[in-house]
Design a protein around this motif. Structure first.
Motif, short mmCIF file in Angstrom:
data_model
loop_
_atom_site.label_atom_id
_atom_site.label_comp_id
_atom_site.label_asym_id
_atom_site.label_seq_id
_atom_site.Cartn_x
_atom_site.Cartn_y
_atom_site.Cartn_z
N MET A 1 -47.78 37.17 52.76
CA MET A 1 -48.41 37.11 54.08
C MET A 1 -47.88 38.23 54.94
SD MET A 1 -48.37 34.03 56.79
CE MET A 1 -49.27 33.05 55.63
N ARG A 2 -48.74 38.79 55.79
CA ARG A 2 -48.33 39.90 56.61
C ARG A 2 -47.83 39.42 57.96
NH1 ARG A 2 -51.29 40.48 52.90
NH2 ARG A 2 -51.57 42.35 51.68
N ALA A 3 -46.98 40.25 58.59
CA ALA A 3 -46.43 39.88 59.88
C ALA A 3 -47.54 39.84 60.91
CB ALA A 3 -45.37 40.89 60.31
N VAL A 4 -47.42 38.94 61.89
CA VAL A 4 -48.40 38.86 62.95
C VAL A 4 -48.02 39.81 64.06
CG1 VAL A 4 -49.04 36.48 62.48
CG2 VAL A 4 -47.13 36.95 63.97
N ALA A 5 -48.99 40.16 64.87
CA ALA A 5 -48.74 41.10 65.96
C ALA A 5 -47.84 40.49 67.01
CB ALA A 5 -50.07 41.51 66.59
N LEU A 6 -47.89 39.16 67.15
CA LEU A 6 -47.11 38.53 68.20
C LEU A 6 -46.46 37.29 67.61
CD1 LEU A 6 -46.33 38.25 71.19
CD2 LEU A 6 -48.40 36.89 71.48
N LEU A 7 -45.17 37.23 67.63
CA LEU A 7 -44.44 36.08 67.11
C LEU A 7 -43.56 35.54 68.21
CD1 LEU A 7 -43.64 34.29 64.71
CD2 LEU A 7 -41.84 35.92 64.20
N LEU A 8 -43.85 34.33 68.65
CA LEU A 8 -43.07 33.73 69.72
C LEU A 8 -41.94 32.93 69.11
CD1 LEU A 8 -42.68 32.96 72.69
CD2 LEU A 8 -44.17 31.01 72.28
N LEU A 9 -40.72 33.34 69.39
CA LEU A 9 -39.55 32.60 68.94
C LEU A 9 -38.89 32.01 70.18
CD1 LEU A 9 -38.09 35.07 66.32
CD2 LEU A 9 -39.45 33.05 65.92
N VAL A 10 -39.04 30.73 70.36
CA VAL A 10 -38.49 30.09 71.55
C VAL A 10 -36.97 30.26 71.54
CG1 VAL A 10 -38.27 27.92 72.79
CG2 VAL A 10 -40.36 28.42 71.54
N LEU A 11 -36.41 30.69 72.65
CA LEU A 11 -34.99 30.94 72.73
C LEU A 11 -34.22 29.64 72.52
CD1 LEU A 11 -34.82 33.32 75.81
CD2 LEU A 11 -34.65 33.92 73.41
N LEU A 12 -33.25 29.68 71.63
CA LEU A 12 -32.44 28.50 71.35
C LEU A 12 -31.20 28.56 72.22
CD1 LEU A 12 -32.84 28.40 67.50
CD2 LEU A 12 -34.11 27.15 69.25
N LEU A 13 -31.32 28.06 73.43
CA LEU A 13 -30.23 28.12 74.39
C LEU A 13 -29.40 26.86 74.24
CD1 LEU A 13 -32.36 29.42 77.32
CD2 LEU A 13 -30.82 30.74 75.91
N ALA A 14 -28.30 26.80 74.98
CA ALA A 14 -27.42 25.65 74.91
C ALA A 14 -28.20 24.39 75.27
CB ALA A 14 -26.26 25.84 75.89
N ARG B 1 -56.64 41.10 51.37
CA ARG B 1 -55.81 42.11 52.03
C ARG B 1 -55.39 41.65 53.43
NH1 ARG B 1 -59.45 45.82 52.57
NH2 ARG B 1 -59.24 46.49 50.40
N GLU B 2 -56.30 41.02 54.16
CA GLU B 2 -56.04 40.68 55.55
C GLU B 2 -55.25 39.38 55.72
OE1 GLU B 2 -59.92 40.62 57.27
OE2 GLU B 2 -60.32 42.71 56.70
N LEU B 3 -55.53 38.39 54.88
CA LEU B 3 -54.90 37.08 55.07
C LEU B 3 -53.85 36.75 54.02
CD1 LEU B 3 -57.95 34.84 56.11
CD2 LEU B 3 -56.37 36.13 57.56
N GLY B 4 -54.01 37.27 52.79
CA GLY B 4 -53.06 36.93 51.74
C GLY B 4 -53.74 36.23 50.58
N ASP B 5 -52.99 36.04 49.50
CA ASP B 5 -53.61 35.60 48.26
C ASP B 5 -54.14 34.17 48.30
OD1 ASP B 5 -51.14 34.34 48.20
OD2 ASP B 5 -50.60 35.03 46.18
#
Length: 441
Positions: free
Chosen positions: A1-14, A335-339
């Motif tokens: 799978m290919r990387a997405v243009a925008l990946l939101l990783l919620v900050l893991l704060l205390a 090609r666009e989405l994966g196998d």
């Protein structure tokens, strides 16, 4: 799978953060939205309208669902470069492309310069709603005591479960907007599918396992959690457990699989899925002496209305036939989405082949519904007891993406799909098959 243009990783704060039974029918959000004011036209307006609508909803819903009063969130803060330092971070650069909830400050903070405009451009106002509803979902968890429970028993509340709960509460909010329209934030079938597509962009990087610290979920698991809230309401979200969720994301099984990012070259995929799905279809039919047809390429253009993968017509269901793929259509999809996007379409055609062998109709709405569900059932058995052909990280995400992209998987043998169904329903039927097996189809 290919990387997405925008990946939101919620900050893991205390302190920050299966078999699905009893599903209600999904809302039909096509009617009420016609009377709703036009959508907000810019990202900042979408964020402002969304935070107001979401808090308004929880002021009513938290007492109704849980018997607890809602305390307004102390800080709802859009942040841009040059602004004062927001709560719970040491450098404003940490907020770039992020949104987070910090329980110690009871603050929801989001990047107003990059993240929200990008989401608005890609998915419209519902993309912004999904992000902010997810973060406010963490605030709901805090008000319900999940933080304290997780501190007492971290194993019972790993990050991935807390994220699934927040995705679930997001589904609750989007269902509310569909049922009780809010001016400027209409939710119809297009927005509902866009909400799922937004979550696809939030999936974990390939190879992160469900038990890893900080895991948020693959696209399939996140969409599944959203649907639980959308279909069944807020109490379902609070009752989620790790065993009930049955998280599906896994590590790479080999260095070779990791090196190719979980994707087989298309010729190799067709050989592997052609053999494996054919064996599965043969067993699924239950017809003594019948063998599912081979997988061929460009063998029956007369069935082109079915899409990139087709069940070739046959007057006698027990006579030799074929499952065909059109390489000109399947190659760009691969090609666009994966196998596993292609494997999903192929396995659904093999499901139809098994139905036809058993004497069931392969044309009509029910046949199209069954094809999607059986594609899910095929994937489900690859999760449980794979022998040769097996799922790689990202495969189920590719299935979700192809189900959202078009109705190919839901077309019957005549190339017709249920016009009343959209991506949301296709994903739902696929999950039913994956969780419940062929009996659910």
């Amino acid at each position: 799978m290919r990387a997405v243009a925008l990946l939101l990783l919620v900050l893991l704060l205390a302190g920050c953060t299966q078999v699905v039974a009893g599903r209600g029918a999904a809302a039909d959000p096509t009617g009420p939205t016609a009377a709703v004011a036009a959508p907000v036209t810019d990202a900042a307006g979408a964020a402002a309208a969304a935070t107001t609508a979401i808090e308004d909803f929880w002021r009513i819903e938290l007492p109704a669902a849980f018997g607890r009063g809602w305390t307004d969130i102390a800080t709802l803060l859009p942040v841009s470069p040059g602004d004062a330092l927001p709560p719970c971070v040491e450098d404003i650069a940490e907020v770039a492309d992020q949104a987070y909830y910090c329980p110690s400050a009871d603050a929801v903070v989001w990047d107003a310069a990059q993240l929200v405009p990008a989401l608005f451009a890609e998915h419209g106002h519902v993309g912004v709603v999904v992000v902010l509803a997810h973060e406010i979902g963490h605030a709901v968890q805090t008000r319900l005591g999940v933080d304290e429970a997780a501190a007492r028993d971290p194993a019972a509340y790993p990050t991935i479960l807390q994220e699934a709960m927040a995705d679930c509460y997001t589904g609750v909010v989007v269902r509310h907007l569909a049922d009780d329209p809010v001016p400027g934030l209409p939710v119809g079938t297009a927005e509902r599918d866009a909400a799922l597509q937004t979550l696809v962009g939030f999936r974990d990087p390939l190879g992160v396992a469900a038990g890893d610290e900080g895991a948020h979920g693959n696209a399939f698991d996140r969409v599944s959690a959203f649907r639980a809230g959308f279909d069944d309401g807020a109490r379902r979200c609070a009752e989620m457990t790790v065993p009930e969720r049955g998280f599906t994301q896994v590590r790479f099984g080999s260095a070779a699989d990791q090196a190719r990012a979980g994707d087989l070259p298309l010729p190799d995929l067709l050989v592997a899925v052609g053999r494996d799905a054919r064996d599965w279809s043969t067993a699924l039919s239950g017809v003594p002496g019948w063998t599912a047809p081979p997988l061929v390429t460009d063998g029956c253009p007369e069935a082109a209305a079915q899409g990139p993968a087709r069940l070739c017509p046959a007057a006698d269901p027990l006579a030799p036939s074929a499952v065909d793929v059109d390489l000109a259509e399947l190659t760009p999809l691969h090609r666009e989405l994966g196998d596993f996007a292609g494997a999903t379409l192929v396995s659904g055609r093999y499901g139809l082949a098994a139905l036809r062998a058993g004497g069931a109709a392969v044309e009509g709405v029910d046949a199209g519904h069954a094809a999607v569900c059986l594609a899910g059932a095929y994937a489900g058995q690859l999760l449980v007891a794979p022998v040769d052909f097996r799922l790689s990280p990202g495969d189920l995400d590719e299935a979700v993406q192809v189900l959202l992209a078009d109705d190919w998987a839901a077309r019957d043998a005549a190339g017709r799909a249920d016009p009343a169904e959209h991506g949301y329903e296709r994903v739902a039927r696929y999950e039913d098959g994956l969780r419940g097996g062929p009996a659910a189809c």
